[in-house]
Enzyme design. Sequence first.
Site, PDB file in Angstrom:
ATOM      1  N   GLY A 313       0.842  -1.179   0.000  1.00 11.31           N
ATOM      2  CA  GLY A 313       0.000   0.000   0.000  1.00 11.31           C
ATOM      3  C   GLY A 313       0.876   1.228   0.000  1.00 11.31           C
ATOM      4  CG  ASP A 314       0.774   4.061   2.540  1.00 10.83           C
ATOM      5  OD1 ASP A 314      -0.440   3.880   2.347  1.00 10.83           O
ATOM      6  OD2 ASP A 314       1.233   4.356   3.651  1.00 10.83           O
ATOM      7  CG  ASN A 315       5.189   5.853  -0.927  1.00  8.71           C
ATOM      8  OD1 ASN A 315       4.413   6.038   0.005  1.00  8.71           O
ATOM      9  ND2 ASN A 315       5.790   6.854  -1.539  1.00  8.71           N
TER      10      ASN A 315
END
Length: 726
Positions: A313-315
């Site tokens: 998730g995120d990056n």
Amino acid sequence: MAKTKGRVTLPSEGGFLNETKAMMERWGADALRDSDGTKLPEEIKALDASIYTTYFVARGHNEFAQQHMEECQQLYLMSKRVTAQTEQVEISFMDGYFHQQVKPDYYHDCKKWWEVIDRTLGQVVLPKDWQVDQERDVVMIQNGKPFHEYTVSFLVYAIWDPTQMYNHITNQWGDKPHEIPFDVRQPCSWQFAKDYLVQWLKENPRTDVVRFTTFFYHFTLVFNDQAKEKFVDWFGYGATVSVKALEEFEQEYGYRLRPEDIVDNGYYNSTFRVPSKQYLDYMDFIQRFVAKKAGELIKLVHEAGREAMMFLGDNWIGTEPYGPYFPEIGLDAVVGSVGGGATLRLISDIPGVTYTEGRFLPYFFPDTFYPGNNPCLEAEENWLCARRAMMRKPLDRIGYGGYLSLACQFPEFVDYIEQVTDEFRKLYENIGGSRPYCGLTVGILNCWGKLRSWQAFMVAHALWYQQTYSYFGVLESLSGAAVNVVFLSFEEIRKEGIPEDIDVLINAGAAGTAFSGGEEWLDERVLTKIRRFVYHGGGFIGIGEPSAIHFGGRFFQLADVLGVDKELGFSLSTDRYWKQEAPQHFLKEEENQEFSFGEGMKDVYALSEKTEIVNYSQGSVQLSANSYGKGRGIYIAGLPYSHENTRLLLRCLYYSAKRETEMKRWFAENFWCEVHAYPERNLYAVVNNSKMPQSTMIYDGAGHPETVFLEGKEILWKAINSKITN
């Protein structure tokens, strides 16, 4: 249930030592972690637990980032469409965007890297015919065509990480600094990323697991001028763009990407779009870069004697856990947020890591944990939905995220999660690492194939649960079904054909999308190979607008296999008489069965009297079957996820493969219940997926019936009779 310990990760925070000890005991946690916005003090790190520490490679270092603003991450954005009224057109291209998140890139030559397009003609406006007013963030077009639409595709710098922005706003962090993301493709940023990690590992000797959140590039998440989400694509590569990346891409591939290859008419190459060659090339380019650079960081972690975990998730963009380069990273573990069965399988099926871990909902944030709310409701729904998939392929660990101090204010929630963690450990003890019984092998056919295994259309922490043609409904249903599931692309079928072990193919989605296939269905190699597969005994299930593109007098290119097609208004003069439902049919033998096709479909008609119409409503075929050689084609208008539709899909799978007599091997008559068998462990489980008590007739591997009663949410474990052959 006996108290057990292990396989659970607990969030903690400063000033919460005694409460953390108590929660570790109650939930049996053997690992502690920090969260975005919290840090673990030394006294908590000294507890008898493995310590996870969140690590951000390319954000959270503002002192460095502010000294190298030319190395900030970048995005291509598209302006609003402006209709010219005269030959002079002004476009305020930042209108609608959040100025605290992005700012225009005036560092690089706008005339070289930006693009102004006449959308009415689909033509690029020559750079000599437009200018940029940097003071006003306005593009001024000369020699425009009155009443044509124009847009600007422009480069921006990302000056606030979107996940930190979301957490900042949600948790009301006030004047906490906005974290600036920098690009490790740039020389100073990459050197800083390596040097800082080496020093950080020395300064954090108590960290056992470095939890990368994630590596370099965030999924595409752009906010509007009201600080709300404007565009989000969990699979989007938009935040990987930079002038340096574009230059290096051109050097390697021999052609130059246009801004339009990224902004894509304002669709930004979303997951629904059939990917262009240029976009697939660019994705592959980014994936190789990310795998190489991430691998170098993981090597540093291992040299320091620590484990490396990646948050899915995120990056996460470029890591692609089902892609060809993922093994090169060398990770020990992957952790991700569990929104339901499909997202659980997305994590638990990842190959090439030592263990997988899931973050269950809800996050311990104030948007859920506030006076008067009951977080148990979301937790219970999340666990029951994910548990179905856990019965097929369990995670190795589970955990939660956020502020433990918030969760502890809700005693009922604490009690419920104690039950969940004990149940998980029992489940893992019984089946972890074993292969469950599978009656069929199902292939999911779309443009993405294996790369997007168990992946539909996701935003931040969850999935979009409602979608007309219910590709998600298919994944969620299959995530806990007693079948093998593989993901196939059109390119694989075109080059290699359909794998021999596939029993049934499924194609589901809206016409023109990557899930249905769009122009891929104009390839006669794909069509003939699928027709041959069904003709010789395979099954084909089409949901929504399968094989859909208007060509040759057909909309469904596999209408001959499905026995139905969709009226587009071109053949209304042709009479069609086949609307009568079959009075009895295998697909509607469930007791108290109620069909739910979501929004359903209009104007789908049977091709002949040979089509077996199972449900005809709203003037359209909603469910049908069709014999095709030795196999069958089945059409379903829509499949939103439900327990009834999970059973309907299972019936469709067996019927399309002409193996319906085998369905009641390890089977429960009551669709709220399921039977999962584990021959290697000599065990099988009868599972109640509802909160209410259920009674059901079950069948063992030899087809012997037995009536069982289960309490709400109960799992009943039983030994397999040694006489049963699996």
